[in-house]
Design a protein around this motif. Structure first.
Motif, PDB file in Angstrom:
ATOM      1  N   LEU A 120      49.823  42.018  31.425  1.00 10.61           N
ATOM      2  CA  LEU A 120      50.726  42.621  32.400  1.00 10.61           C
ATOM      3  C   LEU A 120      50.704  44.144  32.299  1.00 10.61           C
ATOM      4  O   LEU A 120      50.631  44.850  33.305  1.00 10.61           O
ATOM      5  CB  LEU A 120      52.139  42.095  32.140  1.00 10.61           C
ATOM      6  N   LEU A 121      50.723  44.661  31.064  1.00  9.17           N
ATOM      7  CA  LEU A 121      50.720  46.115  30.861  1.00  9.17           C
ATOM      8  C   LEU A 121      49.370  46.740  31.194  1.00  9.17           C
ATOM      9  O   LEU A 121      49.315  47.892  31.601  1.00  9.17           O
ATOM     10  CB  LEU A 121      51.128  46.448  29.426  1.00  9.17           C
ATOM     11  N   LYS A 122      48.316  45.980  31.032  1.00  4.52           N
ATOM     12  CA  LYS A 122      46.996  46.500  31.396  1.00  4.52           C
ATOM     13  C   LYS A 122      46.892  46.637  32.923  1.00  4.52           C
ATOM     14  O   LYS A 122      46.361  47.616  33.428  1.00  4.52           O
ATOM     15  CB  LYS A 122      45.902  45.574  30.862  1.00  4.52           C
ATOM     16  N   ALA A 123      47.453  45.664  33.631  1.00  4.31           N
ATOM     17  CA  ALA A 123      47.413  45.691  35.092  1.00  4.31           C
ATOM     18  C   ALA A 123      48.435  46.667  35.678  1.00  4.31           C
ATOM     19  O   ALA A 123      48.201  47.256  36.730  1.00  4.31           O
ATOM     20  CB  ALA A 123      47.668  44.291  35.640  1.00  4.31           C
ATOM     21  N   HIS A 124      49.569  46.834  34.995  1.00  3.56           N
ATOM     22  CA  HIS A 124      50.661  47.687  35.486  1.00  3.56           C
ATOM     23  C   HIS A 124      51.160  48.577  34.346  1.00  3.56           C
ATOM     24  O   HIS A 124      52.201  48.302  33.737  1.00  3.56           O
ATOM     25  CB  HIS A 124      51.824  46.835  36.017  1.00  3.56           C
ATOM     26  N   PRO A 125      50.453  49.663  34.024  1.00  3.34           N
ATOM     27  CA  PRO A 125      50.816  50.505  32.879  1.00  3.34           C
ATOM     28  C   PRO A 125      52.233  51.084  32.959  1.00  3.34           C
ATOM     29  O   PRO A 125      52.859  51.329  31.929  1.00  3.34           O
ATOM     30  CB  PRO A 125      49.779  51.626  32.889  1.00  3.34           C
ATOM     31  N   ALA A 126      52.759  51.269  34.152  1.00  2.00           N
ATOM     32  CA  ALA A 126      54.102  51.840  34.297  1.00  2.00           C
ATOM     33  C   ALA A 126      55.185  50.887  33.799  1.00  2.00           C
ATOM     34  O   ALA A 126      56.330  51.293  33.623  1.00  2.00           O
ATOM     35  CB  ALA A 126      54.360  52.210  35.747  1.00  2.00           C
ATOM     36  N   LEU A 127      54.830  49.639  33.530  1.00  3.50           N
ATOM     37  CA  LEU A 127      55.801  48.668  33.014  1.00  3.50           C
ATOM     38  C   LEU A 127      56.129  48.878  31.540  1.00  3.50           C
ATOM     39  O   LEU A 127      57.096  48.325  31.041  1.00  3.50           O
ATOM     40  CB  LEU A 127      55.258  47.238  33.177  1.00  3.50           C
ATOM     41  N   MET A 128      55.314  49.655  30.849  1.00  2.28           N
ATOM     42  CA  MET A 128      55.544  49.856  29.422  1.00  2.28           C
ATOM     43  C   MET A 128      56.810  50.668  29.184  1.00  2.28           C
ATOM     44  O   MET A 128      57.035  51.678  29.848  1.00  2.28           O
ATOM     45  CB  MET A 128      54.355  50.581  28.779  1.00  2.28           C
ATOM     46  N   LYS A 129      57.627  50.206  28.253  1.00  3.48           N
ATOM     47  CA  LYS A 129      58.784  51.000  27.868  1.00  3.48           C
ATOM     48  C   LYS A 129      58.238  52.283  27.254  1.00  3.48           C
ATOM     49  O   LYS A 129      57.256  52.265  26.517  1.00  3.48           O
ATOM     50  CB  LYS A 129      59.642  50.238  26.859  1.00  3.48           C
ATOM     51  N   ARG A 130      58.884  53.403  27.563  1.00 13.03           N
ATOM     52  CA  ARG A 130      58.331  54.691  27.165  1.00 13.03           C
ATOM     53  C   ARG A 130      59.336  55.522  26.403  1.00 13.03           C
ATOM     54  O   ARG A 130      60.524  55.363  26.606  1.00 13.03           O
ATOM     55  CB  ARG A 130      57.901  55.467  28.415  1.00 13.03           C
ATOM     56  N   PRO A 131      58.813  56.432  25.620  1.00 15.44           N
ATOM     57  CA  PRO A 131      57.421  56.585  25.196  1.00 15.44           C
ATOM     58  C   PRO A 131      57.079  55.641  24.045  1.00 15.44           C
ATOM     59  O   PRO A 131      57.961  55.169  23.342  1.00 15.44           O
ATOM     60  CB  PRO A 131      57.356  58.035  24.730  1.00 15.44           C
ATOM     61  N   LEU A 132      55.796  55.400  23.877  1.00 13.84           N
ATOM     62  CA  LEU A 132      55.273  54.715  22.705  1.00 13.84           C
ATOM     63  C   LEU A 132      54.667  55.819  21.856  1.00 13.84           C
ATOM     64  O   LEU A 132      53.757  56.517  22.299  1.00 13.84           O
ATOM     65  CB  LEU A 132      54.218  53.681  23.095  1.00 13.84           C
ATOM     66  N   ILE A 133      55.206  55.994  20.652  1.00 10.94           N
ATOM     67  CA  ILE A 133      54.763  57.080  19.783  1.00 10.94           C
ATOM     68  C   ILE A 133      54.037  56.472  18.591  1.00 10.94           C
ATOM     69  O   ILE A 133      54.576  55.593  17.911  1.00 10.94           O
ATOM     70  CB  ILE A 133      55.957  57.926  19.308  1.00 10.94           C
TER      71      ILE A 133
END
Length: 104
Positions: free
Chosen positions: A71-84
């Protein structure tokens, strides 16, 4: 230290400003390396997907049922941000606990 996020995300901008030694990676333009995504999914599980976003609300039930990594590969904006990512350590979001840990 790498900060994965979106250049248009206010939270990512705040984190980047505070973490001056962080290298910014735009997940829409550059994506997240598979190794990093796998490790992040192992560490954070379903919390990695932002289910409160407008992108999430626009998905069909079939799309929502896909594994988080796909899902995140297809829709990167779905990732909770930021990932540090700081060496072996990973942090998700820019909440008070993460700020205290990274800024002292």
């Amino acid at each position: 230290m790498q900060l994965y996020g979106l250049k248009t995300c206010d939270t990512c901008r705040k984190a980047l400003k505070a973490l001056q030694n962080a290298e910014f990676v735009d997940v829409r333009a550059d994506g997240v390396p598979d190794e990093v995504m796998t490790h992040a999914h192992q560490r954070f599980g379903a919390a990695l997907v932002n289910t409160r976003s407008t992108t999430w609300r626009g998905l069909s039930d079939d799309e929502r049922a896909e594994p988080p990594e796909a899902l995140l590969k297809a829709h990167p904006a779905l990732m909770k941000r930021p990932l540090i990512v700081d060496g072996d350590a990973m942090y998700l979001g820019w909440g008070e606990e993460v700020r205290k840990t990274l800024l002292g």
